[in-house]
Design a protein around this motif. Structure first.
Motif, PDB file in Angstrom:
ATOM      1  N   GLY A 185      -5.738 -12.591   6.040  1.00 14.21           N
ATOM      2  CA  GLY A 185      -4.691 -13.570   5.798  1.00 14.21           C
ATOM      3  C   GLY A 185      -3.600 -13.145   4.837  1.00 14.21           C
ATOM      4  N   TYR A 186      -3.550 -11.862   4.485  1.00 12.25           N
ATOM      5  CA  TYR A 186      -2.566 -11.407   3.514  1.00 12.25           C
ATOM      6  C   TYR A 186      -1.376 -10.714   4.180  1.00 12.25           C
ATOM      7  CZ  TYR A 186      -6.263 -12.505   0.238  1.00 12.25           C
ATOM      8  OH  TYR A 186      -7.221 -13.175  -0.468  1.00 12.25           O
ATOM      9  N   LYS A 187      -0.215 -10.820   3.521  1.00 13.66           N
ATOM     10  CA  LYS A 187       0.992 -10.128   3.971  1.00 13.66           C
ATOM     11  C   LYS A 187       0.958  -8.723   3.371  1.00 13.66           C
ATOM     12  CE  LYS A 187       3.601 -14.455   3.917  1.00 13.66           C
ATOM     13  NZ  LYS A 187       4.657 -15.230   3.202  1.00 13.66           N
ATOM     14  N   VAL A 188       0.784  -7.749   4.231  1.00 12.99           N
ATOM     15  CA  VAL A 188       0.575  -6.370   3.763  1.00 12.99           C
ATOM     16  C   VAL A 188       1.710  -5.469   4.243  1.00 12.99           C
ATOM     17  CG1 VAL A 188      -1.015  -4.420   3.692  1.00 12.99           C
ATOM     18  CG2 VAL A 188      -1.914  -6.743   3.946  1.00 12.99           C
ATOM     19  N   ALA A 189       2.310  -4.742   3.319  1.00 19.47           N
ATOM     20  CA  ALA A 189       3.334  -3.743   3.653  1.00 19.47           C
ATOM     21  C   ALA A 189       2.807  -2.359   3.305  1.00 19.47           C
ATOM     22  CB  ALA A 189       4.622  -4.027   2.899  1.00 19.47           C
ATOM     23  N   VAL A 190       3.342  -1.356   3.978  1.00 17.13           N
ATOM     24  CA  VAL A 190       2.927   0.036   3.749  1.00 17.13           C
ATOM     25  C   VAL A 190       4.149   0.878   3.414  1.00 17.13           C
ATOM     26  CG1 VAL A 190       1.902   2.091   4.805  1.00 17.13           C
ATOM     27  CG2 VAL A 190       0.977  -0.175   5.344  1.00 17.13           C
ATOM     28  N   ILE A 191       4.047   1.666   2.365  1.00 14.87           N
ATOM     29  CA  ILE A 191       5.104   2.633   2.050  1.00 14.87           C
ATOM     30  C   ILE A 191       4.481   4.016   2.107  1.00 14.87           C
ATOM     31  CG2 ILE A 191       6.772   3.426   0.336  1.00 14.87           C
ATOM     32  CD1 ILE A 191       7.078   0.569  -0.576  1.00 14.87           C
ATOM     33  N   PRO A 192       4.670   4.700   3.225  1.00 17.58           N
ATOM     34  CA  PRO A 192       4.051   6.019   3.389  1.00 17.58           C
ATOM     35  C   PRO A 192       4.893   7.128   2.783  1.00 17.58           C
ATOM     36  CG  PRO A 192       5.146   5.356   5.426  1.00 17.58           C
ATOM     37  CD  PRO A 192       5.376   4.248   4.437  1.00 17.58           C
ATOM     38  N   GLN A 193       4.233   8.037   2.111  1.00 19.64           N
ATOM     39  CA  GLN A 193       4.863   9.240   1.554  1.00 19.64           C
ATOM     40  C   GLN A 193       6.163   8.944   0.799  1.00 19.64           C
ATOM     41  OE1 GLN A 193       4.800  11.950   5.078  1.00 19.64           O
ATOM     42  NE2 GLN A 193       3.006  12.828   4.076  1.00 19.64           N
ATOM     43  N   PRO A 194       6.096   8.101  -0.225  1.00 20.27           N
ATOM     44  CA  PRO A 194       7.304   7.787  -0.996  1.00 20.27           C
ATOM     45  C   PRO A 194       7.839   9.013  -1.713  1.00 20.27           C
ATOM     46  CG  PRO A 194       5.354   7.071  -2.186  1.00 20.27           C
ATOM     47  CD  PRO A 194       4.890   7.494  -0.818  1.00 20.27           C
ATOM     48  N   TYR A 233       1.628   8.585  -8.013  1.00 20.53           N
ATOM     49  CA  TYR A 233       2.066   7.274  -7.519  1.00 20.53           C
ATOM     50  C   TYR A 233       1.693   6.156  -8.493  1.00 20.53           C
ATOM     51  CZ  TYR A 233       2.445   9.525  -2.859  1.00 20.53           C
ATOM     52  OH  TYR A 233       2.754  10.334  -1.797  1.00 20.53           O
ATOM     53  N   SER A 234       0.455   6.192  -8.975  1.00 24.15           N
ATOM     54  CA  SER A 234      -0.027   5.124  -9.842  1.00 24.15           C
ATOM     55  C   SER A 234       0.737   5.078 -11.173  1.00 24.15           C
ATOM     56  CB  SER A 234      -1.526   5.306 -10.108  1.00 24.15           C
ATOM     57  OG  SER A 234      -2.044   4.254 -10.871  1.00 24.15           O
ATOM     58  N   GLN A 235       0.998   6.245 -11.743  1.00 20.30           N
ATOM     59  CA  GLN A 235       1.743   6.283 -13.006  1.00 20.30           C
ATOM     60  C   GLN A 235       3.152   5.704 -12.832  1.00 20.30           C
ATOM     61  OE1 GLN A 235       1.772  10.314 -14.481  1.00 20.30           O
ATOM     62  NE2 GLN A 235      -0.237  10.130 -15.440  1.00 20.30           N
ATOM     63  N   LEU A 286       0.842  -1.198   0.000  1.00 25.47           N
ATOM     64  CA  LEU A 286       0.000   0.000   0.000  1.00 25.47           C
ATOM     65  C   LEU A 286       0.881   1.253   0.000  1.00 25.47           C
ATOM     66  CD1 LEU A 286      -2.604  -1.078   2.738  1.00 25.47           C
ATOM     67  CD2 LEU A 286      -2.767  -1.367   0.251  1.00 25.47           C
ATOM     68  N   PHE A 287       0.656   2.130  -0.962  1.00 28.72           N
ATOM     69  CA  PHE A 287       1.341   3.422  -1.021  1.00 28.72           C
ATOM     70  C   PHE A 287       0.369   4.503  -0.558  1.00 28.72           C
ATOM     71  CE2 PHE A 287       4.123   0.952  -3.617  1.00 28.72           C
ATOM     72  CZ  PHE A 287       5.360   1.573  -3.549  1.00 28.72           C
ATOM     73  N   SER A 288       0.825   5.358   0.343  1.00 30.17           N
ATOM     74  CA  SER A 288      -0.052   6.396   0.903  1.00 30.17           C
ATOM     75  C   SER A 288       0.612   7.762   0.908  1.00 30.17           C
ATOM     76  CB  SER A 288      -0.445   6.021   2.343  1.00 30.17           C
ATOM     77  OG  SER A 288      -1.168   7.073   2.951  1.00 30.17           O
ATOM     78  N   GLY A 289      -0.193   8.778   0.648  1.00 31.76           N
ATOM     79  CA  GLY A 289       0.299  10.152   0.731  1.00 31.76           C
ATOM     80  C   GLY A 289       0.392  10.666   2.152  1.00 31.76           C
ATOM     81  N   ASP A 290      -0.162   9.919   3.109  1.00 38.76           N
ATOM     82  CA  ASP A 290      -0.110  10.287   4.527  1.00 38.76           C
ATOM     83  C   ASP A 290       1.024   9.552   5.228  1.00 38.76           C
ATOM     84  OD1 ASP A 290      -2.393  11.829   4.256  1.00 38.76           O
ATOM     85  OD2 ASP A 290      -3.738  10.330   5.124  1.00 38.76           O
TER      86      ASP A 290
END
Length: 611
Positions: free
Chosen positions: A52-61, A123-125, A27-31
């Motif tokens: 049941g999923y392995k979830v990572a977060v990348i905040p404010q890349p 981010y999406s582009q 997950l990429f987030s602007g916050d």
């Protein structure tokens, strides 16, 4: 709680510490990443984790360097999730005058360098360029409100669905827990894109659209570019479907493709909502922010969300378009469980800062006859009058307040969210409900106000309030009388803080002059004021852009230029000598010199205001 593994991982090192070869979802987030149920990416991450999923977060890349933040975890097994954050990135960055806001509340130390403009698109582009075969799913308020052709105030032009520019594979609109979990399951079971496209509450692009029975086909993006009236016509259909329990599919041609928006899931049940808020949030910012201040977190760290949805239908608000008109409420047991967790936080001093929601006193309210609600297409249950089918019983909310205040360690719970006084003043045939409303008002004022109670009349003039879908100003005055009467009886000296908006569609300089006279008569020196900011997918914005009311087809005056907007806003500050000359100049310009004496004459007998 200080163990770093308590948070969703944000780096390769943290993923390795968990023994992961590859995250399922990134997950990429602007916050900034705050593991608190008021922060969307934390909620979505925890819900997917619970599934049941392995979830990572990348905040404010960092989107401006070698893009290492977008590469550091590689490809996820299933998909990338992208959100601009808790706010539209342009609303978050700029004021109504298109000036930079004083700070970004969702970025450490309030910096403005944490996210790009139009963050979802940026981010999406990047992700689609780096990983063209990995699905990108966009969501959050920015994607949700820009899911179809929309007016963008900052570029001052009509833009196509955000799916076009973002190049994302799927869009999730509204509160995303159900659709994103369903989408994860579908991708995990290797369903085809065509099968996934049948999921509720998602949007996608296609070149091969075949109209099905019941589909609502909007005016094309091209037609809307050529006709503002056609854009206004579209909005009526979009808002009507957004407010229904049982919705239809919406389709809009854009170039050689079609934007398809599937109907939403049913509103959350209490059990479903409890399950979301019962997840193991740390309620803290990630350790990476140690020593830094995140303004939004400071405000909500000891607050609790009681419910979702809003049936107020205010013309300038995006809540019903995003969360829906139906109220989904948590159980008292779930709320009390969260309160107990807050009391164990080291910095808790005994005060719950807010027991709230989109409107604090809509908890457990809704239609008495649900079958009537299923057929209803009204955008508001309160305007132009309170719906006869609406249950306005405050007893469940009073019971919840009493349960919270009985928790060991809680000295006081406050209501920081806005309340709807028109609900409280409405009279039902059931006398018990009316008595409960008065009891609620008394208890609210005596036990749940931290010196100042915020309410939002928004304007004083009936013609403007009608377009806003707000109750008449007489109701505010009636509530104000109650507020100060109860204060006096209880020996309290609390303030009522009203919110007002200038430059709203339908509001003329004369309306603002009359507002100034009305607020002077009540001895208000206004603090909480704002200039109307057009934001995507609201009735007010469609009127601002098109010049028409979509529901009547009538033309509506709106202040458009910076000069017009400033002239209206200045009327809020009639009491400030620095604004006097400009206000008098405007009054002469509009031919209302008769109001100069009303605003600026010195009263012979000074009386101290109770307001």
């Amino acid at each position: 709680m200080d163990n770093q593994s308590s948070w969703l991982p944000t780096t390769l090192k943290e993923c390795n510490a968990l023994g992961w070869q590859q995250p399922d979802i990134i997950l990429f987030s602007g916050d900034a990443y705050v593991d608190h149920p008021s922060f969307g990416v934390a909620v979505i991450g925890r819900v997917l984790q619970a599934a049941g999923y392995k979830v990572a977060v990348i905040p404010q890349p960092n989107w401006q360097d070698d893009l290492r933040d977008f590469k550091k975890l590689g490809q996820p097994r299933l998909f990338f999730g992208v959100t601009a954050g808790a706010m539209d990135s342009m609303v978050n960055r700029y004021t109504a005058n298109r000036r930079l806001r004083s700070e970004d509340a969702y970025t450490p130390d309030g910096r403005h360098t944490g996210r790009p403009e139009y963050a979802t698109i940026v981010y999406s582009q990047i992700l689609k360029k780096l990983y063209p075969t990995t699905p990108v799913v966009i969501g959050g308020i920015e994607a949700s409100m820009r899911r179809l052709a929309h007016y963008d105030y900052w570029q001052n032009k009509l833009l196509p669905s955000i799916l076009i520019d973002s190049k994302a594979d799927f869009l999730i609109y509204g509160m995303g827990e159900k659709p994103i979990t369903a989408l994860a399951h579908a991708l995990n079971s290797m369903q085809s894109f065509q099968e996934i496209r049948n999921l509720p509450q998602i949007g996608y692009l296609t070149q091969n659209y075949t109209q099905a029975d019941g589909d609502i086909v909007l005016n094309s993006y091209s037609d809307c570019l050529n006709s503002r009236r056609k854009q206004a016509e579209n909005f009526k259909f979009i808002e009507t479907e957004s407010n229904k329990i049982e919705q239809k599919r919406i389709v809009q041609q854009t170039g050689d493709r079609y934007v398809v928006i599937n109907p939403s899931y049913a509103p959350f049940t209490t059990q479903e909502l409890d399950a979301i808020y019962d997840l193991p949030y740390t309620r803290l910012p990630h350790p990476r922010y140690k020593g830094k201040r995140i303004p939004a977190y400071e405000m909500i760290r000891h607050s609790i969300t009681l419910h979702r949805g809003c049936f107020g239908g205010c013309a300038f608000c995006t809540i019903s378009a995003h969360q829906g008109k139906q109220i989904s409420s948590r159980s008292i047991a779930s709320v009390v469980k969260e309160v107990r967790a807050i009391t164990q936080m080291p910095d808790f001093k005994g005060y719950i800062s807010d027991l709230g929601g989109p409107s604090a006193n809509m908890y457990a309210l809704g239609g008495k006859d649900k079958e009537l609600c299923r057929k209803c297409a009204r955008p508001s249950c309160l305007c132009p009058s309170v719906c006869k089918n609406l249950n306005t019983d405050m007893r469940p909310l009073l019971e919840l307040y009493h349960a919270v205040d009985a928790v060991d360690g809680v000295k006081k719970s406050f209501i920081g969210s806005g309340i709807r006084y028109d609900i409280l003043l409405h009279r039902q045939e059931d006398k018990q409900i009316n008595m409960a409303a008065m009891q609620y008002i008394r208890e609210l004022i005596q036990y749940h106000v931290s010196g100042r109670l915020k309410v939002a009349p928004e304007h004083t003039q009936e013609n403007v309030l009608g377009i806003m879908r707000k109750p008449g100003f007489d109701q505010f005055k009636k509530f104000a009388e109650l507020f100060y009467s109860i204060n006096a009886q209880a020996g309290l000296k609390q303030q009522l803080i009203p919110y007002f908006i200038s430059s709203h569609p339908g509001c003329t300089p004369q309306d603002m002059a009359l507002l100034a006279c009305e607020t002077k008569k009540l001895n208000f020196k206004l603090e909480q004021v704002q200039d109307f900011t057009p934001t995507p997918m609201t009735l007010s914005t469609e009127i601002f852009y098109s010049g028409f009311n979509p529901y009547t087809g009538n033309e509506v005056f709106t202040a458009q230029t910076a000069e017009q907007k400033l002239a209206q806003k200045e009327f809020f500050f009639w009491y400030d000598p620095q604004h006097r000359e400009q206000i008098m100049k405007e009054l002469r310009k509009i031919g209302r010199t008769d109001l100069i004496n009303k605003l600026f004459s010195v009263q012979k007998t000074a009386s101290k205001s109770k307001y």
